[in-house]
Scaffold this motif. Structure first.
Motif, PDB file in Angstrom:
ATOM      1  N   LEU A 577       0.844  -1.200   0.000  1.00  0.00           N
ATOM      2  CA  LEU A 577       0.000   0.000   0.000  1.00  0.00           C
ATOM      3  C   LEU A 577       0.879   1.249   0.000  1.00  0.00           C
ATOM      4  CD1 LEU A 577      -2.317  -1.377   2.785  1.00  0.00           C
ATOM      5  CD2 LEU A 577      -3.121  -0.853   0.469  1.00  0.00           C
ATOM      6  N   MET A 578       2.101   1.085   0.540  1.00  0.00           N
ATOM      7  CA  MET A 578       3.105   2.152   0.544  1.00  0.00           C
ATOM      8  C   MET A 578       4.390   1.620  -0.073  1.00  0.00           C
ATOM      9  SD  MET A 578       2.664   3.804   4.384  1.00  0.00           S
ATOM     10  CE  MET A 578       2.709   2.245   5.296  1.00  0.00           C
ATOM     11  N   THR A 579       5.234   2.533  -0.538  1.00  0.00           N
ATOM     12  CA  THR A 579       6.548   2.131  -1.007  1.00  0.00           C
ATOM     13  C   THR A 579       7.396   1.703   0.186  1.00  0.00           C
ATOM     14  OG1 THR A 579       7.273   4.441  -0.920  1.00  0.00           O
ATOM     15  CG2 THR A 579       6.508   3.601  -3.054  1.00  0.00           C
ATOM     16  N   TYR A 580       8.484   0.992  -0.102  1.00  0.00           N
ATOM     17  CA  TYR A 580       9.339   0.460   0.959  1.00  0.00           C
ATOM     18  C   TYR A 580       9.942   1.566   1.815  1.00  0.00           C
ATOM     19  CZ  TYR A 580      12.618  -3.076   2.882  1.00  0.00           C
ATOM     20  OH  TYR A 580      13.334  -3.941   3.697  1.00  0.00           O
ATOM     21  N   ASP A 581      10.213   2.714   1.192  1.00  0.00           N
ATOM     22  CA  ASP A 581      10.789   3.838   1.950  1.00  0.00           C
ATOM     23  C   ASP A 581       9.738   4.659   2.687  1.00  0.00           C
ATOM     24  OD1 ASP A 581       9.590   5.196  -0.142  1.00  0.00           O
ATOM     25  OD2 ASP A 581      11.479   5.811  -1.079  1.00  0.00           O
ATOM     26  N   ARG A 582       8.469   4.262   2.569  1.00  0.00           N
ATOM     27  CA  ARG A 582       7.342   4.922   3.246  1.00  0.00           C
ATOM     28  C   ARG A 582       7.122   6.362   2.762  1.00  0.00           C
ATOM     29  NH1 ARG A 582       9.196   0.044   5.423  1.00  0.00           N
ATOM     30  NH2 ARG A 582       7.937  -0.614   7.192  1.00  0.00           N
ATOM     31  N   LYS A 583       7.670   6.735   1.629  1.00  0.00           N
ATOM     32  CA  LYS A 583       7.541   8.111   1.145  1.00  0.00           C
ATOM     33  C   LYS A 583       6.342   8.302   0.231  1.00  0.00           C
ATOM     34  CE  LYS A 583      12.501   9.074   1.586  1.00  0.00           C
ATOM     35  NZ  LYS A 583      13.775   9.400   0.883  1.00  0.00           N
ATOM     36  N   ILE A 584       5.833   7.221  -0.329  1.00  0.00           N
ATOM     37  CA  ILE A 584       4.691   7.309  -1.236  1.00  0.00           C
ATOM     38  C   ILE A 584       3.599   6.349  -0.779  1.00  0.00           C
ATOM     39  CG2 ILE A 584       3.865   7.031  -3.608  1.00  0.00           C
ATOM     40  CD1 ILE A 584       5.790   9.324  -3.362  1.00  0.00           C
ATOM     41  N   ILE A 585       2.389   6.863  -0.613  1.00  0.00           N
ATOM     42  CA  ILE A 585       1.215   6.030  -0.377  1.00  0.00           C
ATOM     43  C   ILE A 585       0.492   5.913  -1.708  1.00  0.00           C
ATOM     44  CG2 ILE A 585      -0.954   5.799   0.868  1.00  0.00           C
ATOM     45  CD1 ILE A 585       0.339   7.431   3.133  1.00  0.00           C
ATOM     46  N   LYS A 586       0.283   4.694  -2.161  1.00  0.00           N
ATOM     47  CA  LYS A 586      -0.177   4.459  -3.532  1.00  0.00           C
ATOM     48  C   LYS A 586      -1.679   4.671  -3.709  1.00  0.00           C
ATOM     49  CE  LYS A 586       3.466   0.980  -4.074  1.00  0.00           C
ATOM     50  NZ  LYS A 586       3.773  -0.411  -4.453  1.00  0.00           N
ATOM     51  N   PHE A 587      -2.406   4.782  -2.622  1.00  0.00           N
ATOM     52  CA  PHE A 587      -3.846   4.988  -2.677  1.00  0.00           C
ATOM     53  C   PHE A 587      -4.193   6.291  -1.961  1.00  0.00           C
ATOM     54  CE2 PHE A 587      -3.232   0.464  -2.993  1.00  0.00           C
ATOM     55  CZ  PHE A 587      -4.240  -0.014  -3.805  1.00  0.00           C
ATOM     56  N   ASP A 588      -5.333   6.834  -2.279  1.00  0.00           N
ATOM     57  CA  ASP A 588      -5.863   7.939  -1.496  1.00  0.00           C
ATOM     58  C   ASP A 588      -6.416   7.372  -0.194  1.00  0.00           C
ATOM     59  OD1 ASP A 588      -6.990  10.882  -1.495  1.00  0.00           O
ATOM     60  OD2 ASP A 588      -8.625   9.571  -0.844  1.00  0.00           O
ATOM     61  N   GLU A 589      -5.886   7.852   0.929  1.00  0.00           N
ATOM     62  CA  GLU A 589      -6.234   7.264   2.221  1.00  0.00           C
ATOM     63  C   GLU A 589      -7.715   7.420   2.554  1.00  0.00           C
ATOM     64  OE1 GLU A 589      -3.151   8.280   5.329  1.00  0.00           O
ATOM     65  OE2 GLU A 589      -2.273   9.267   3.584  1.00  0.00           O
ATOM     66  N   SER A 590      -8.287   8.561   2.229  1.00  0.00           N
ATOM     67  CA  SER A 590      -9.707   8.776   2.531  1.00  0.00           C
ATOM     68  C   SER A 590     -10.590   7.857   1.688  1.00  0.00           C
ATOM     69  CB  SER A 590     -10.086  10.244   2.314  1.00  0.00           C
ATOM     70  OG  SER A 590      -9.877  10.631   0.966  1.00  0.00           O
ATOM     71  N   TRP A 591     -10.164   7.601   0.446  1.00  0.00           N
ATOM     72  CA  TRP A 591     -10.921   6.680  -0.408  1.00  0.00           C
ATOM     73  C   TRP A 591     -10.875   5.269   0.165  1.00  0.00           C
ATOM     74  CZ3 TRP A 591      -9.610   2.264  -3.152  1.00  0.00           C
ATOM     75  CH2 TRP A 591     -10.578   1.788  -4.045  1.00  0.00           C
ATOM     76  N   LEU A 592      -9.688   4.851   0.606  1.00  0.00           N
ATOM     77  CA  LEU A 592      -9.557   3.537   1.219  1.00  0.00           C
ATOM     78  C   LEU A 592     -10.434   3.420   2.456  1.00  0.00           C
ATOM     79  CD1 LEU A 592      -5.732   2.712   1.109  1.00  0.00           C
ATOM     80  CD2 LEU A 592      -7.550   1.501  -0.095  1.00  0.00           C
ATOM     81  N   LYS A 593     -10.391   4.431   3.305  1.00  0.00           N
ATOM     82  CA  LYS A 593     -11.162   4.386   4.547  1.00  0.00           C
ATOM     83  C   LYS A 593     -12.651   4.269   4.264  1.00  0.00           C
ATOM     84  CE  LYS A 593     -11.451   6.536   9.093  1.00  0.00           C
ATOM     85  NZ  LYS A 593     -10.894   7.586   9.983  1.00  0.00           N
ATOM     86  N   SER A 594     -13.108   4.993   3.281  1.00  0.00           N
ATOM     87  CA  SER A 594     -14.517   4.929   2.913  1.00  0.00           C
ATOM     88  C   SER A 594     -14.886   3.553   2.363  1.00  0.00           C
ATOM     89  CB  SER A 594     -14.825   6.006   1.869  1.00  0.00           C
ATOM     90  OG  SER A 594     -16.165   5.924   1.436  1.00  0.00           O
TER      91      SER A 594
END
Length: 607
Positions: A577-594
């Motif tokens: 869901l995130m890159t290994y370095d934790r710098k990029i989240i590949k999804f919109d978090e609010s969309w996922l939560k919904s």
């Protein structure tokens, strides 16, 4: 692999610097990393953190304690990691030695002095001033040794640690690490990888506590283990809610003390309420020793829905559990997060994405990781780290003639049983842990029924997922353990509840694995992979959305939980869901939560 140089003139390979690192790598204080108190379930004030700069040497196995060292290593980062300051491999033919001079003031020598290690992979022998004080086997559980008899006059004391770790050359539990990393298998981890610390305790002291909630009766049972007690010794336990005392009880040494909690507040993902505990060892009215702890009133159990399908219950209610497969790896620290902020980051992001559970995959985290899950209300499924592979895997239930148990040696079996028990003992008090997972995908799986039933009997307060992903031990349509756990990539699916739902809770223990490599944030430039790979975020999100629709239907049919692969990319895997370095989240978090909230809203009628 990008991690290894092509050639090396040394007995051990020099590892190249990882191509990516987390935002916290530059914040690491190599002189004093990870300064937080390492044992939040049993805390004392009188302790000393020994993390930081140690001397190290890599020598041939069986060589005497070295007098010359190769350089400095930053403890508690494994030697193969960038953050250790070394970046070298060790292997089964060599041993890793640590050395550090510590100061011990006269005020710290009144009582028993314990030298603690959060975790050392795998065999660790500890020396104080040249005297061996103990040997420990196990890469995932904390241990300590009393060092009083090895001390010399004066403040200066020398501590040495000898480590041997055969990685995948040995039968011991090792998780995802192998000497030649590729695919889903990662860089080896050797040596100290959790906090080293020291504490001084009274001659008569509390050595261990076991906290067990009784949700139905609103009580918390505290069982202290006491060393050095005499006939006048007793134990007093006090519970606090929001800083106010709510219950108090005294008892004799060796017996559990039950605290009846008035108007009990229950722990759940929506309301993770924790009761603070104060456990005192008393000699008459005098407090001899005191530790602080905490506990929660929560219950994990099973019940039937209106269609007769067995469901997983939290606090007697059906709660769909959904979370990512969490490997717990870091590009710069490997097993060890760069700092506390990094350690907590993954949990925070998982919660902000709308997950209510994490499956901790074939790795055990430092105690502080579970402490934060407790505080934040994150459910945890805890895997046993795997080892000693060699048997065949059959992922389909009800298939005869393919899946096999591993024929382990007596030594290998003993290692597994000892370490599994130690892991359960070390993490029993964390209320966030609701499921134990002894085996995954047949990796070293053996005597499934025996191991599962032992786990159920040893800790009846949690459910046991005996064989995540296959090689199910069948008795008719009944699976050994509480759960039948299917793995399917990439789409969401489940076993037929009409066949398997009467006797076992049905879960989808792994699915998804949707891969999206992000330029500039991958472990290597090419040949990265996921179970289904995409070139752009839109296609990734659309496919994930399809999974969510399917999951909703499966929940209605009888699915109790699901685990999506995975929290972050790890080395060549780009299905995070995130890159290994934790710098990029590949999804919109609010969309996922919904999208995830719709799963929790599925109406399941219970009997």
């Amino acid at each position: 692999m990008v991690m290894l140089t092509i050639a090396s003139t040394k007995a051990q390979e020099q590892l190249s610097k990882p191509p990516i690192s987390t935002p916290w790598a530059e914040q690491v204080n190599a002189v004093a990393p990870h300064q937080e108190y390492p044992r939040p379930q049993m805390s004392r004030e009188n302790w000393v953190n020994l993390n930081g700069q140690w001397d190290y040497a890599i020598v041939s196995k069986g060589t005497a304690s070295p007098t010359d060292y190769d350089g400095k290593i930053t403890v508690p980062f494994p030697i193969e990691s960038q953050l250790s300051g070394v970046g070298r491999s060790v292997g089964s033919k060599h041993e890793l030695w640590y050395a550090k001079e510590i100061s011990l003031k006269s005020s710290q020598r009144k009582g028993k002095i314990y030298l603690h290690f959060g975790a050392v992979d795998w065999e660790a022998e500890v020396f104080v001033n040249g005297k061996s004080v103990g040997i420990h086997h196990g890469g995932f559980d904390p241990f300590y040794f009393e060092i009083n008899e090895a001390l010399v006059k004066g403040e200066k004391q020398e501590v040495k640690v000898r480590v041997w770790d055969p990685s995948d050359d040995g039968p011991q539990p090792r998780g995802k690490q192998i000497k030649n990393p590729h695919g889903i298998w990662y860089t080896p981890v050797t040596g100290i990888w959790q906090t080293v610390w020291m504490e001084t305790v009274p001659e008569s002291h509390i050595a261990h506590i076991k906290n067990t909630p009784d949700f139905d009766n609103g009580t918390i049972s505290v069982l202290p283990t006491v060393k050095g007690a005499n006939g006048n010794t007793k134990v007093k336990v006090v519970a606090f809610a929001d800083g106010k005392e709510v219950a108090s009880q005294e008892g004799s040494v060796g017996n559990g003390i039950d605290l009846k909690i008035p108007s009990p507040k229950h722990w759940s993902p929506e309301s993770p309420f924790l009761y603070d505990l104060e456990i005192s060892l008393m000699s008459g009215n005098k407090v001899v020793d005191k530790v602080k702890s905490y506990a929660a009133l929560r219950k994990i159990s099973m019940g039937y829905d209106a269609n007769g399908v067995k469901r997983m219950l939290l606090n007697d209610k059906f709660v769909f559990q959904y979370g990512p497969l969490d490997q717990g790896w870091w590009p710069d620290g490997l097993y060890t997060a760069p700092n506390e902020e990094a350690l907590v980051f993954d949990i925070i992001k998982t919660q902000e994405m709308g997950f209510n559970m994490i499956r901790k995959h074939v790795k055990v985290e430092p105690a502080r990781w579970y402490y934060h899950c407790d505080k934040m209300g994150m459910l945890v499924w805890q895997d046993m780290p795997n080892g000693d592979h060699g048997n065949e895997w059959e992922m389909r239930p009800g298939i005869i003639g393919k899946g096999t148990d591993r024929d382990r040696t007596a030594e290998s079996e003993a290692i597994f049983k000892k370490e599994w028990k130690a892991i359960i003992d070390a993490n029993y008090n964390f209320p966030s842990i609701v499921v134990w997972v002894p085996f995954n995908e047949a990796w070293g799986q053996f005597k499934t029924k025996e191991i599962t039933e032992w786990t159920q009997e040893y800790d009846p307060s949690r459910l046991v997922n005996s064989a995540s992903g296959g090689n199910f031990e069948m008795d008719g349509t009944k699976i050994t353990g509480d759960i039948i756990d299917l793995h399917n990539y990439p789409a969401a699916t489940m076993p037929d509840p009409a066949i398997y739902g009467k006797d076992n809770v049905i879960v989808l223990g792994e699915f998804g694995g949707l891969g999206l490599p992000v330029d500039g944030h991958t472990w290597q430039d090419k040949d990265n992979w996921g179970y289904q790979s995409f070139k752009d975020k839109e296609a990734l999100v659309n496919r994930y959305g399809e999974f969510m629709k399917t999951l909703g239907d499966l929940i209605s049919a009888g699915l109790s939980a699901a685990v999506y692969t995975q929290t972050t990319d790890v080395e060549v895997e780009t299905n995070g869901l995130m890159t290994y370095d934790r710098k990029i989240i590949k999804f919109d978090e609010s969309w996922l939560k919904s999208a995830h909230q719709k799963l929790y809203n599925v109406n399941v009628k219970m009997k």
